[in-house]
Design a protein around this motif. Sequence first.
Motif, short mmCIF file in Angstrom:
data_model
loop_
_atom_site.label_atom_id
_atom_site.label_comp_id
_atom_site.label_asym_id
_atom_site.label_seq_id
_atom_site.Cartn_x
_atom_site.Cartn_y
_atom_site.Cartn_z
N VAL A 207 -5.39 0.49 -0.80
CA VAL A 207 -5.01 -0.61 -1.42
C VAL A 207 -4.56 -1.44 -0.16
O VAL A 207 -4.47 -2.70 -0.71
CB VAL A 207 -3.76 -0.48 -2.47
N LEU A 208 -4.33 -1.45 1.54
CA LEU A 208 -4.47 -1.89 2.97
C LEU A 208 -5.18 -3.18 1.70
O LEU A 208 -5.12 -4.73 2.36
CB LEU A 208 -3.89 -1.41 3.68
N VAL A 209 -6.48 -2.52 1.81
CA VAL A 209 -7.68 -3.81 2.16
C VAL A 209 -7.89 -4.79 1.10
O VAL A 209 -8.45 -5.80 1.64
CB VAL A 209 -9.08 -2.45 2.58
N LEU A 210 -7.76 -4.21 -0.09
CA LEU A 210 -7.66 -4.53 -1.06
C LEU A 210 -6.67 -5.82 -1.03
O LEU A 210 -7.31 -7.05 -1.41
CB LEU A 210 -7.21 -4.29 -2.31
N THR B 44 -5.35 12.68 0.01
CA THR B 44 -5.59 11.35 -1.01
C THR B 44 -4.87 10.34 -0.97
O THR B 44 -4.75 9.14 -1.24
CB THR B 44 -5.80 11.86 -2.47
N GLY B 45 -3.09 10.82 -0.87
CA GLY B 45 -2.36 10.00 -0.26
C GLY B 45 -2.58 8.82 1.07
O GLY B 45 -2.85 7.33 0.65
N ILE B 46 -3.33 9.53 2.39
CA ILE B 46 -3.69 8.50 3.21
C ILE B 46 -5.14 7.24 2.21
O ILE B 46 -4.68 6.35 3.17
CB ILE B 46 -4.10 8.85 4.31
N GLY B 47 -5.98 7.81 2.03
CA GLY B 47 -7.03 7.35 1.30
C GLY B 47 -6.49 5.75 0.33
O GLY B 47 -7.02 4.94 -0.09
N ALA C 197 0.91 -1.35 0.01
CA ALA C 197 0.31 -0.02 0.05
C ALA C 197 0.71 1.00 -0.09
O ALA C 197 0.59 2.15 -0.59
CB ALA C 197 -0.89 -0.14 1.21
N LEU C 198 2.02 1.56 0.42
CA LEU C 198 2.69 2.07 0.46
C LEU C 198 3.17 2.77 -0.70
O LEU C 198 3.68 4.14 -1.14
CB LEU C 198 3.76 1.90 2.39
N LEU D 195 -17.29 -8.73 3.99
CA LEU D 195 -18.46 -9.08 5.31
C LEU D 195 -18.53 -9.05 6.58
O LEU D 195 -18.79 -9.43 7.71
CB LEU D 195 -19.73 -9.33 4.18
N GLU D 196 -17.52 -10.95 6.29
CA GLU D 196 -17.11 -11.24 7.32
C GLU D 196 -16.07 -10.87 8.34
O GLU D 196 -15.99 -11.00 9.17
CB GLU D 196 -16.48 -12.79 6.83
N MET D 197 -15.38 -9.05 7.57
CA MET D 197 -14.52 -8.43 8.08
C MET D 197 -14.54 -7.48 8.45
O MET D 197 -14.47 -6.68 7.55
CB MET D 197 -12.90 -8.81 7.94
N PRO D 198 -16.31 -6.67 9.10
CA PRO D 198 -16.30 -5.69 8.60
C PRO D 198 -14.88 -4.37 9.05
O PRO D 198 -15.51 -3.63 8.38
CB PRO D 198 -17.99 -5.38 10.00
N ILE D 199 -14.72 -4.95 9.75
CA ILE D 199 -13.68 -3.14 9.63
C ILE D 199 -12.34 -3.44 8.72
O ILE D 199 -12.85 -1.85 8.21
CB ILE D 199 -13.18 -3.80 11.04
N LEU D 200 -12.54 -4.31 8.41
CA LEU D 200 -12.13 -3.46 6.73
C LEU D 200 -13.52 -3.12 5.93
O LEU D 200 -12.43 -2.28 4.45
CB LEU D 200 -12.10 -5.00 6.36
N LEU D 201 -14.34 -3.66 5.79
CA LEU D 201 -14.99 -2.67 4.78
C LEU D 201 -15.72 -1.31 5.08
O LEU D 201 -15.20 -0.58 4.77
CB LEU D 201 -16.58 -3.49 5.06
N VAL D 202 -15.43 -1.46 6.59
CA VAL D 202 -15.09 0.63 6.78
C VAL D 202 -13.58 0.62 6.48
O VAL D 202 -14.28 2.49 6.19
CB VAL D 202 -15.59 0.81 8.53
N ILE D 203 -12.97 0.22 6.96
CA ILE D 203 -11.36 0.86 6.41
C ILE D 203 -11.44 1.69 4.55
O ILE D 203 -11.24 2.60 4.53
CB ILE D 203 -10.05 0.13 6.81
N LEU D 204 -12.44 1.16 3.97
CA LEU D 204 -12.58 0.86 2.65
C LEU D 204 -12.91 1.92 2.23
O LEU D 204 -12.73 2.66 1.65
CB LEU D 204 -12.42 -0.86 1.96
N LEU D 205 -14.17 2.06 2.52
CA LEU D 205 -14.87 3.20 2.55
C LEU D 205 -14.70 4.65 3.02
O LEU D 205 -13.94 5.37 2.08
CB LEU D 205 -16.20 2.74 3.42
N ILE D 206 -13.13 4.53 4.18
CA ILE D 206 -12.97 5.80 4.57
C ILE D 206 -11.60 6.26 3.49
O ILE D 206 -11.34 7.47 3.29
CB ILE D 206 -11.89 5.69 6.01
N GLY D 207 -11.89 4.63 2.99
CA GLY D 207 -9.98 4.93 1.74
C GLY D 207 -10.56 5.52 0.78
O GLY D 207 -10.20 6.54 0.23
N VAL D 208 -11.59 5.39 0.66
CA VAL D 208 -12.18 6.23 -1.01
C VAL D 208 -12.99 7.08 -1.03
O VAL D 208 -12.48 7.48 -1.62
CB VAL D 208 -13.33 4.81 -1.53
N VAL D 209 -13.06 7.30 0.85
CA VAL D 209 -14.20 8.92 0.45
C VAL D 209 -12.94 9.88 0.43
O VAL D 209 -12.67 10.73 0.10
CB VAL D 209 -14.23 9.15 1.56
#
Length: 387
Positions: free
Chosen positions: A310-313, A302-305, A19-20, A266-280
């Motif tokens: 990428v980390l979640v993916l 944009t860099g942190i997002g 991701a970095l 869906l089974e790891m919802p924390i990753l879903l939340v992080i993904l949405l935060i990243g895209v935003v």
Amino acid sequence: MTYEFLQSYWWFLVSLLGALLVFLMFVQGANTLIFCLGKTEEERRLIINSTGRKWEFTFTTLVTFGGAFFASFPLFYSTSFGGAYWLWMIILFSFVIQAVSYEFQNKIGNFLGPKTFQICLIINGIVGPLLLGGAVATFFNGSNFLIDKGNITNSLQPVISRWANASHGLDALLDPWNVVLGLAVLMLARILGMLYIKNNIEHQQIQERCTRQLPWNALIFLLFFLPFLIRLMIKDGFSTAAEAGMSAASAGSITIESMKYLHNLLEMPILLVILLIGVVLVLLGIYKSSRSVQYRKGIWFTGIGTVLTVLVLLLIAGWNNTVYYPSNIDLQSSLTLANSCSSEFTLRTMAIVSLLIPFVLAYIVFAWRAIDRKRITQEEIEQGEAY
């Protein structure tokens, strides 16, 4: 710390490095803009010196990413880096010509001229993100390799993994979805490059050009990234269904699972939340920067997002008993965290060493701030304090 925890822990570290690396590809993205943003020789030197202060971070992260994979998941390293060597050799060669171009374009005795080396920087800026994005896409779309651990006892040719054709990795570019992600990474690198230049260079005309070009680059990025993300959520994946009391390695064969990556989120919802935060955050940085020439902090949003997205993916590609490197030739040859990792002793020992990572990151932040304490100006170029 159990063996399974260590495997997941090291996949997290490898994913974080990946991701970095994508974030640091702003250097390559900015290189593709040398002639788009720089209309005079002085303006082009401003852009080159802006990225020239950071290219070592990108190259070092790329090498560390490969080293971490070698130490923690050696079977992947030998399979991908050893089997798909043409793909990786082209990527590495593009980074070599980048280093040479920065150092020699304005040296005395350069009979090729500065423009030749500037074109080499553009080649690196296109080839690096495009092929790295295509290589990462194979985590989801698979590659053409075979694994036979029984070959380790073959005294004449103890080769566990081999490529199934003579392309040695170039066949990844025949899958259109690999190319789609590669183009998305390329456009993201260009966006990050514009945001970094806007933040780093004191030059009104260059900042105005960055602001004008951001919206259409962002549109092209979304045209590639959104279809890839949507397809990823609905496509079949591969998993190893671990039974109670058994590890994924001993639970049986690899099977196809419908919408595996969506299930992982869906089974790891924390990753879903992080993904949405990243895209935003990615979209927020682009939006705010494209609305005002004076706004210069978009690179951080944009860099942190980018890092979070990428980390979640990468995490959903390996966690939750997921096959992170499918074989398109033989499904049972596919690689998982369990069947491709180092020994428990190695992972445990390296986990202790990894405690030093925060100190390394602190040094990088300190060096970054020291380098960027003074923004690049036209006067600096005229005084000869630059490439």
